[in-house]
Design an enzyme around this catalytic site. Sequence first.
Site, PDB file in Angstrom:
ATOM      1  N   SER A 120     -54.089 -79.768  34.206  1.00  0.00           N
ATOM      2  CA  SER A 120     -54.484 -78.945  32.843  1.00  0.00           C
ATOM      3  C   SER A 120     -53.392 -77.478  32.694  1.00  0.00           C
ATOM      4  CB  SER A 120     -55.888 -78.151  33.194  1.00  0.00           C
ATOM      5  OG  SER A 120     -56.122 -77.665  31.924  1.00  0.00           O
ATOM      6  N   GLU A 204     -52.080 -85.695  27.741  1.00  0.00           N
ATOM      7  CA  GLU A 204     -53.791 -85.496  27.631  1.00  0.00           C
ATOM      8  C   GLU A 204     -53.951 -84.181  27.084  1.00  0.00           C
ATOM      9  OE1 GLU A 204     -56.055 -83.660  29.702  1.00  0.00           O
ATOM     10  OE2 GLU A 204     -54.362 -82.578  30.447  1.00  0.00           O
ATOM     11  N   HIS A 266     -58.914 -84.556  31.599  1.00  0.00           N
ATOM     12  CA  HIS A 266     -60.414 -83.861  31.645  1.00  0.00           C
ATOM     13  C   HIS A 266     -61.135 -84.898  31.202  1.00  0.00           C
ATOM     14  CE1 HIS A 266     -57.441 -80.535  30.879  1.00  0.00           C
ATOM     15  NE2 HIS A 266     -58.282 -79.988  31.511  1.00  0.00           N
TER      16      HIS A 266
END
Length: 292
Positions: A120, A204, A266
């Site tokens: 992330s 992503e 995620h």
Amino acid sequence: MSGPPLSPTSGPPLLRPGDRVAVVSPAGPVDPGLLDAGLALLRTWDLDAEPAPHARDTHPELPYLAGTDADRAHDLTRAWLDPDVAGVLCARGGYGSLRAVDLVDWAAVGAHRKVFAGSSDITALHTRFHAAGHATWFGPMIGTRAFVEDTAAREHLRRALFTGVTGWRGTGRTPGTARGAAFGGNLSLLFDTPPPAGAVVLLEDVDEEPYRLDRMLTGMRRTGWFDDVAALVLGSWTGCGNAAPVLADRFGDLGVPVVADVPFGHCAGQLTLPLGVSVEVDGHTGVVTVVP
């Protein structure tokens, strides 16, 4: 068809039972209960797991940060330079790595090879480790539900950190084969950090509407971000609505192999993937292989 990683062995540095690992918070503040649970789970892996001095901090004026930028950067540098620490694992993403990244002593960090894992917002740190010549792990973080409550994701991380990963599978979208260094992570953290020439880019994101993905990707295209990319590997787009059409539109004319639907990022049961290692992409079969 997506699936688990292929049989393990190659990749970034590995851990061994009995190793000491430091858990740091380079970005947002961590839930104390989740951090304690995560540390306890690491100890069941026979790791000597301890939080960094500021891992539990919250910034006094900016509560979305885990303490001050200087303290977060110092925790990472200190752990990396500690000869007794074999690995540095991130507690949480959120936001804050971009504020701390330039305060890390990268000249000193570059001289030592260790395990580093996070995802992330931690993408900002992965790119700097990559520039310093380090391979890293993109996977679930210790003080999050993605580690504490997701047994499959946690097991993928454990296997990666102790035994490595030689490859993984997704869905082939654009045929062809290519080889290059794996680079990338969270799309929204990469827009101003172009990949090395010939890289295989992993992307992503989470909670970005399709038009926002379009805006980021279009801006990146206009700056030539994708001009020297060898291939694309696409992960999860949780909370991004129907992202498939915009991804197909923005990537379909690049003329490089594309593999989609790889369960990293995620998503439930997320894989832990290596960055900074050489990989080969088959855009027909959807197989990505780590090249020794």
